[in-house]
Design an enzyme around this catalytic site. Structure first.
Site, PDB file in Angstrom:
ATOM      1  N   ASP A 289       0.798  -1.229   0.000  1.00 34.92           N
ATOM      2  CA  ASP A 289       0.000   0.000   0.000  1.00 34.92           C
ATOM      3  C   ASP A 289       0.837   1.288   0.000  1.00 34.92           C
ATOM      4  O   ASP A 289       1.540   1.575   0.966  1.00 34.92           O
ATOM      5  CB  ASP A 289      -0.920   0.035   1.221  1.00 34.92           C
ATOM      6  CG  ASP A 289      -1.839  -1.161   1.296  1.00 34.92           C
ATOM      7  OD1 ASP A 289      -3.068  -0.968   1.375  1.00 34.92           O
ATOM      8  OD2 ASP A 289      -1.343  -2.303   1.300  1.00 34.92           O
TER       9      ASP A 289
ATOM     10  N   GLU B 172      -4.153   2.390  -3.438  1.00 29.67           N
ATOM     11  CA  GLU B 172      -5.450   2.886  -2.971  1.00 29.67           C
ATOM     12  C   GLU B 172      -5.344   4.007  -1.936  1.00 29.67           C
ATOM     13  O   GLU B 172      -6.335   4.644  -1.627  1.00 29.67           O
ATOM     14  CB  GLU B 172      -6.271   1.735  -2.394  1.00 29.67           C
ATOM     15  CG  GLU B 172      -5.775   1.194  -1.092  1.00 29.67           C
ATOM     16  CD  GLU B 172      -6.905   0.967  -0.099  1.00 29.67           C
ATOM     17  OE1 GLU B 172      -8.080   1.054  -0.472  1.00 29.67           O
ATOM     18  OE2 GLU B 172      -6.585   0.722   1.080  1.00 29.67           O
ATOM     19  N   ASN B 173      -4.127   4.252  -1.413  1.00 33.53           N
ATOM     20  CA  ASN B 173      -3.941   5.338  -0.444  1.00 33.53           C
ATOM     21  C   ASN B 173      -2.920   6.368  -0.929  1.00 33.53           C
ATOM     22  O   ASN B 173      -2.293   7.050  -0.121  1.00 33.53           O
ATOM     23  CB  ASN B 173      -3.459   4.768   0.897  1.00 33.53           C
ATOM     24  CG  ASN B 173      -4.460   3.831   1.530  1.00 33.53           C
ATOM     25  OD1 ASN B 173      -5.604   4.193   1.737  1.00 33.53           O
ATOM     26  ND2 ASN B 173      -4.031   2.629   1.829  1.00 33.53           N
TER      27      ASN B 173
ATOM     28  N   ASN C  11     -10.396  -0.974  -0.463  1.00 28.67           N
ATOM     29  CA  ASN C  11     -11.637  -0.413   0.068  1.00 28.67           C
ATOM     30  C   ASN C  11     -11.706   1.105  -0.068  1.00 28.67           C
ATOM     31  O   ASN C  11     -12.785   1.691   0.063  1.00 28.67           O
ATOM     32  CB  ASN C  11     -11.825  -0.809   1.535  1.00 28.67           C
ATOM     33  CG  ASN C  11     -10.725  -0.284   2.438  1.00 28.67           C
ATOM     34  OD1 ASN C  11      -9.549  -0.576   2.219  1.00 28.67           O
ATOM     35  ND2 ASN C  11     -11.087   0.470   3.467  1.00 28.67           N
ATOM     36  N   HIS C  12     -10.572   1.763  -0.346  1.00 31.48           N
ATOM     37  CA  HIS C  12     -10.593   3.205  -0.587  1.00 31.48           C
ATOM     38  C   HIS C  12     -10.577   3.534  -2.085  1.00 31.48           C
ATOM     39  O   HIS C  12     -10.243   4.655  -2.467  1.00 31.48           O
ATOM     40  CB  HIS C  12      -9.402   3.883   0.097  1.00 31.48           C
ATOM     41  CG  HIS C  12      -9.493   3.912   1.583  1.00 31.48           C
ATOM     42  ND1 HIS C  12     -10.610   4.385   2.246  1.00 31.48           N
ATOM     43  CD2 HIS C  12      -8.625   3.518   2.548  1.00 31.48           C
ATOM     44  CE1 HIS C  12     -10.416   4.279   3.556  1.00 31.48           C
ATOM     45  NE2 HIS C  12      -9.228   3.751   3.762  1.00 31.48           N
TER      46      HIS C  12
ATOM     47  N   HIS D  98      -7.168  -7.774  -0.777  1.00 31.30           N
ATOM     48  CA  HIS D  98      -7.212  -6.617   0.115  1.00 31.30           C
ATOM     49  C   HIS D  98      -8.200  -6.904   1.232  1.00 31.30           C
ATOM     50  O   HIS D  98      -9.420  -6.874   1.028  1.00 31.30           O
ATOM     51  CB  HIS D  98      -7.639  -5.380  -0.685  1.00 31.30           C
ATOM     52  CG  HIS D  98      -7.343  -4.089   0.005  1.00 31.30           C
ATOM     53  ND1 HIS D  98      -6.109  -3.494  -0.040  1.00 31.30           N
ATOM     54  CD2 HIS D  98      -8.120  -3.269   0.745  1.00 31.30           C
ATOM     55  CE1 HIS D  98      -6.133  -2.360   0.645  1.00 31.30           C
ATOM     56  NE2 HIS D  98      -7.350  -2.206   1.139  1.00 31.30           N
TER      57      HIS D  98
ATOM     58  N   HIS E 156      -3.726  -4.014   2.831  1.00 27.04           N
ATOM     59  CA  HIS E 156      -4.701  -3.278   3.650  1.00 27.04           C
ATOM     60  C   HIS E 156      -4.225  -2.990   5.063  1.00 27.04           C
ATOM     61  O   HIS E 156      -4.453  -1.893   5.579  1.00 27.04           O
ATOM     62  CB  HIS E 156      -6.053  -3.996   3.727  1.00 27.04           C
ATOM     63  CG  HIS E 156      -7.057  -3.285   4.595  1.00 27.04           C
ATOM     64  ND1 HIS E 156      -7.572  -2.044   4.260  1.00 27.04           N
ATOM     65  CD2 HIS E 156      -7.631  -3.633   5.773  1.00 27.04           C
ATOM     66  CE1 HIS E 156      -8.422  -1.670   5.209  1.00 27.04           C
ATOM     67  NE2 HIS E 156      -8.469  -2.599   6.136  1.00 27.04           N
TER      68      HIS E 156
ATOM     69  N   HIS F 136      -1.165  -2.712   6.281  1.00 30.35           N
ATOM     70  CA  HIS F 136       0.000  -1.818   6.279  1.00 30.35           C
ATOM     71  C   HIS F 136       1.188  -2.306   7.096  1.00 30.35           C
ATOM     72  O   HIS F 136       2.158  -1.563   7.262  1.00 30.35           O
ATOM     73  CB  HIS F 136      -0.388  -0.415   6.766  1.00 30.35           C
ATOM     74  CG  HIS F 136      -1.238   0.347   5.808  1.00 30.35           C
ATOM     75  ND1 HIS F 136      -1.268   1.728   5.765  1.00 30.35           N
ATOM     76  CD2 HIS F 136      -2.104  -0.063   4.848  1.00 30.35           C
ATOM     77  CE1 HIS F 136      -2.113   2.127   4.831  1.00 30.35           C
ATOM     78  NE2 HIS F 136      -2.637   1.044   4.262  1.00 30.35           N
TER      79      HIS F 136
END
Length: 265
Positions: free
Chosen positions: A8, A39-40, A68-69, A152, A177, A179
């Site tokens: 991530d 995604e982040n 999910n983001h 994820h 997810h 991290h």
């Protein structure tokens, strides 16, 4: 085939680590395909924007996965359909979901399908990833020689259950997810490489990339807190290297990768 997977990517520091370290990692490990979870990757640490996606690609990333983001930055709706190497979790429910949940890379005639799924334990209740993955892999058998999955998910049990369930059907399942890079890299049944979580690429000294003060206050007072990306932290880049036998499609090696900007923790 060798795959470099990057965990991530969080905020500006994560993007800096991609720029500064992916070219060097590729030179060291010589992967044929490089994948990163983005995604982040926006400055606020949630979602992805077009400039970040393009920057990852220009830094040597071949495929960007999400989680999910995926929809946290509304800008994604403007470019996801045209970004063929950007994939979101395949198991989002409903019809006409923007984007796609997989892509296929052809490297010197060897076809690698990169799939993205999201777990459901402690996360939104998407469609069943076990069933959806089984059906998708079956439908792509004639189009791909090997399958890599970014799974994820929050729960370690769900990640391992998915990997064991898909053992022999896919070449690798790598979790994202949470991290934090886990210490359980293995090859399940001599066929499917697995790592519970690849870890994070971004600020190393905060909490999962966020400033520690607001996170600690949330634990102390149980009131909502606005998390901000830790911009002053040292950087870290985490991921793994996976080797796949091109004759069988089975994984032969998985090795975690972790580098700090300025030495050890």
């Amino acid at each position: 085939m060798r795959i470099l997977f990057i965990g991530d990517v969080v905020g500006n520091k994560g993007m800096k680590m991609i720029r500064d370290y992916v070219p060097a990692l590729k030179q060291e490990y010589r992967p044929q395909v490089t994948i990163a979870n983005g995604e982040n990757s926006t400055p606020m640490g949630r979602g992805i924007n077009l400039s970040g996606y393009k920057e990852m690609m220009s830094s040597g990333v071949d495929v960007v996965t999400l989680g999910n983001h995926a929809w946290s930055n509304p800008e994604i709706n403007d470019f996801i359909d045209d970004s063929k190497r950007l994939i979101r979790p395949y198991n989002f429910p409903g019809e006409n979901v923007p984007g796609t949940g997989y892509t296929i890379m052809n490297v010197n005639g060897f076809r690698l399908a990169v799939l993205n799924f999201q777990g459901r334990v402690f996360l939104d209740n998407l469609d069943d990833p076990f069933r959806e993955a089984t059906e998708l892999v079956k439908s792509l058998q004639s189009e791909a020689d090997a399958f890599f999955v970014d799974f994820h998910a929050e729960a370690t049990s769900e990640k391992l259950a998915f990997a064991k369930y898909m053992s022999g059907e896919v070449s690798a399942v790598v979790g994202t997810h949470t991290h934090v890079q886990t210490n359980d890299a293995r090859i399940i049944n001599g066929k499917t490489a697995f790592l519970t979580d690849a870890g994070m690429t971004g600020p190393a000294d905060g909490m999962l990339g966020m400033q520690e003060k607001s996170v600690i206050e949330r634990f102390l007072n149980q009131r909502p807190a606005r998390y901000k990306v830790d911009e002053d932290s040292r950087g870290i880049i985490c991921g793994c290297i996976i080797d796949i036998d091109e004759k069988t499609g089975n994984a032969t090696k998985i090795e975690p990768v972790k580098q700090m900007e300025n030495g050890l923790f």
